[in-house]
Motif scaffolding. Structure first.
Motif, mmCIF file in Angstrom:
data_model
loop_
_atom_site.group_PDB
_atom_site.id
_atom_site.type_symbol
_atom_site.label_atom_id
_atom_site.label_comp_id
_atom_site.label_asym_id
_atom_site.label_seq_id
_atom_site.Cartn_x
_atom_site.Cartn_y
_atom_site.Cartn_z
ATOM 1 N N HIS A 133 43.016 154.848 -82.473
ATOM 2 C CA HIS A 133 41.574 155.084 -82.330
ATOM 3 C C HIS A 133 41.189 155.175 -80.849
ATOM 4 C CE1 HIS A 133 37.257 154.148 -82.289
ATOM 5 N NE2 HIS A 133 37.235 154.633 -83.531
ATOM 6 N N LEU A 183 40.956 160.696 -86.124
ATOM 7 C CA LEU A 183 39.986 159.620 -86.330
ATOM 8 C C LEU A 183 39.592 159.527 -87.804
ATOM 9 C CD1 LEU A 183 37.611 159.964 -83.233
ATOM 10 C CD2 LEU A 183 39.101 158.013 -83.769
ATOM 11 N N LYS A 237 32.962 157.674 -93.703
ATOM 12 C CA LYS A 237 33.067 157.963 -92.271
ATOM 13 C C LYS A 237 34.191 158.956 -92.015
ATOM 14 C CE LYS A 237 33.028 155.656 -87.775
ATOM 15 N NZ LYS A 237 33.066 154.345 -87.074
ATOM 16 N N ALA A 238 35.298 158.790 -92.741
ATOM 17 C CA ALA A 238 36.412 159.731 -92.617
ATOM 18 C C ALA A 238 35.968 161.145 -92.958
ATOM 19 C CB ALA A 238 37.558 159.303 -93.530
ATOM 20 N N TYR A 261 46.391 151.357 -85.826
ATOM 21 C CA TYR A 261 45.137 152.092 -85.907
ATOM 22 C C TYR A 261 44.217 151.814 -84.719
ATOM 23 C CZ TYR A 261 46.748 152.763 -90.695
ATOM 24 O OH TYR A 261 47.488 153.084 -91.805
ATOM 25 N N GLN A 296 37.376 153.418 -94.937
ATOM 26 C CA GLN A 296 36.057 153.954 -94.599
ATOM 27 C C GLN A 296 36.016 155.448 -94.964
ATOM 28 O OE1 GLN A 296 33.506 152.138 -93.472
ATOM 29 N NE2 GLN A 296 34.717 150.262 -93.434
ATOM 30 N N ASN A 326 40.136 156.249 -90.275
ATOM 31 C CA ASN A 326 39.070 155.644 -91.075
ATOM 32 C C ASN A 326 39.414 155.679 -92.563
ATOM 33 O OD1 ASN A 326 36.330 154.876 -89.590
ATOM 34 N ND2 ASN A 326 37.327 156.504 -88.443
#
Length: 523
Positions: free
Chosen positions: A26, A46, A58-59, A22, A55, A50
């Motif tokens: 990223h 991205l 955020k995803a 990851y 996350q 996430n």
């Protein structure tokens, strides 16, 4: 030159993501965006990165950004998955409108959308996505399992049985499928899966896999009348799980103390005046689903299942930084909210799924932690709190395989912590009932099943609903069921589960002593 560079970076990012690297994935996606600010797939990747690291919020934002550049079905599918994991049913429903089943051909995208709908309880809408995925790819055990889950909750038990067996044929160690198959019932001494399950049981296996196998075996042993073996296997697999989690009852105790000790004072601000919600709360396995099925058989009532929306609305407005939706920090901050805004936000969040009916049911058991907040934000909402025999409730919780990854069910891996949890629940709801709130009703499960006509009449009257005879016949309710009671609630109201805990004696002696010590049971 730049296009070639971007294509190379993109391919490398996909490879890194597939390899679960990851950090590298990223880095490559960020590099792509530096070269091309509107590269939709870089934002999408991205978002996936996430999501994979937990996350989810955020995803969600990153995938929404990708969709703003290119509205691919795959993007919408994963966005729906994000919202489903956050319990945002209304957003899932809105997103699915962009990806009707006829528009999609990729099996994985179809399955992803089906899973999202399944997570928010919309199994009827999920089934066509799973069916089309299986038509395109018949060798994926996960597709069969997901199809089986929604079939089970939709009441299509034979179809579910065949789907789970197909998943197991393709992947013999598909532990969740084994549990789901046993959970369908129909087990007899002559026809069962005990030998197959025992052959898979290995204490070296992952504790979560052991939980699925152990609960499957416990159900089958119970079905053939071997209650000692049933309880022994539960003790064995649950003790393994306990050793892997960080759980102390003190955290739950703090929540109960805070809610009980916070004096209810009606909001000075104007509250949301909606009378749509009928909110059913109570301990899991206490009859909440039965009451939901009774009331939603009324022509003026639509069931939305177990909505996360009230807790999520509290969390959003409290804006606390903690990772949990329900915790002390959030409950404390929630005491200072604008309760009219809270009520309106809840109603707004539920509109996409409330069916346009005069009333809708929200049946999330742990909403009892929000009783005061609900009464402040929605003073015209009806709150029904289910109470069932303490021993039946606690043993029911121990016998049930709840969501393994949810911290809210960590109490259920030990009979002692279940007993402590129930004792606090008992004190809380009786304390709230003593405040003589006009919109809070305690409903006794045993009284309901022993005298359904009178008790159903009381429930309807409390909810300001006229008598309708079909409410006595919850088994005729054809709506999908997204809880552990999916089989039982399709039977006529009966007393078969009253006193079931006694079959497990003497394994229950310590629990009985604990509940007596706590004043829940008479000495």
């Amino acid at each position: 030159m730049t296009n070639n560079t971007i294509q190379t970076l993109h391919r490398s990012a996909q490879v890194a993501l597939n390899n679960r690297d990851y950090v590298e994935a990223h880095r490559l996606c960020v590099k792509i965006i530096e070269l091309q600010a509107d590269h939709a797939d870089a934002y999408f990747l991205l978002g996936i990165i996430n999501f994979e690291v937990g996350q989810v919020k955020k995803a969600t934002k990153l995938i929404e950004k990708a969709i703003s550049f290119k509205g691919l079905a795959e993007y919408f599918a994963h966005l729906a998955k994000c919202y489903s994991l956050m319990g945002d049913m209304s957003s899932v429903v809105k997103i699915i409108e962009h990806v009707p089943v006829s528009r999609i051909s990729k099996p994985l995208t179809l399955d992803t959308i089906g899973v999202s709908l399944s997570h928010v309880g919309d199994h009827a809408r999920a089934l066509p996505y799973f069916e089309k995925a299986l038509l395109a790819e018949k060798s994926n055990p996960g597709f069969y399992y997901n199809f089986g889950v929604s079939s089970k909750f939709a009441g299509l038990f034979q179809q579910a049985n065949e789907a789970f067996e197909s998943a197991i044929r393709l992947q013999p160690k598909y532990y969740q499928a084994h549990f789901a198959l046993s959970d369908l019932g129909g087990v007899t001494k002559e026809s069962n899966h005990i030998s197959r399950l025992e052959g898979l049981l290995d204490d070296k296996a992952h504790p979560d896999n052991l939980l699925h196998l152990g609960h499957a075996l416990a159900k089958e042993y119970e079905a053939i009348g071997d209650f000692d073996k049933s309880f022994d296997i539960l003790n064995r697999v649950k003790s393994r799980k306990v050793s892997t989690i960080q759980y102390g009852f003190s955290d739950d105790k703090a929540l109960f103390d805070f809610v009980r000790d916070t004096k209810f004072i009606p909001s000075k601000d104007s509250a949301c005046q909606s009378s749509q919600p009928i909110i059913i709360v109570g301990m899991p396995r206490s009859g909440t689903t039965l009451v939901e099925r009774i009331l939603s058989n009324h022509t003026q009532v639509h069931s939305c299942g177990e909505l996360q929306d009230f807790g999520v609305a509290v969390k959003e407005l409290a804006n606390t930084g903690s990772s949990k939706v329900l915790d002390m920090e959030t409950l404390q901050a929630a005491q200072h909210l604008n309760f009219k805004t809270l009520g309106e936000r809840y109603i707004e969040r539920t509109q996409a799924v409330s069916g346009g009916s005069e009333h809708f049911i929200d049946k999330l058991p742990f909403n009892f932690f929000y009783i005061d907040l609900i009464r402040k934000a929605l003073p015209k909402a009806k709150i029904i709190c289910m109470l069932r025999d303490p021993m039946d409730t606690c043993i029911g919780n121990y016998r049930q395989l709840f969501s393994i990854n949810s911290p809210y069910y960590h109490y259920a891996y030990s009979l002692k912590t279940i007993g402590l949890f129930y004792a606090e629940f008992y004190k809380l709801v009786y304390h709230k009932a003593a405040e003589n709130s006009a919109n809070l009703m305690l409903c006794d499960y045993q009284e309901l099943v022993e005298d359904p006509r009178n008790k159903v009449s009381e429930l309807l009257s409390f909810c300001d609903l006229q008598w309708q005879e079909q409410c006595l016949h919850a088994e005729t309710n054809t709506a999908p069921v997204s809880t552990a009671s999916k089989v039982q609630v399709r039977e006529p109201i009966n007393t078969k589960s009253v006193g079931r805990w006694k079959k497990f004696r003497p394994h229950t002696d310590a629990l009985e002593a604990l509940l007596t010590e706590k004043g829940v049971l008479d000495s």
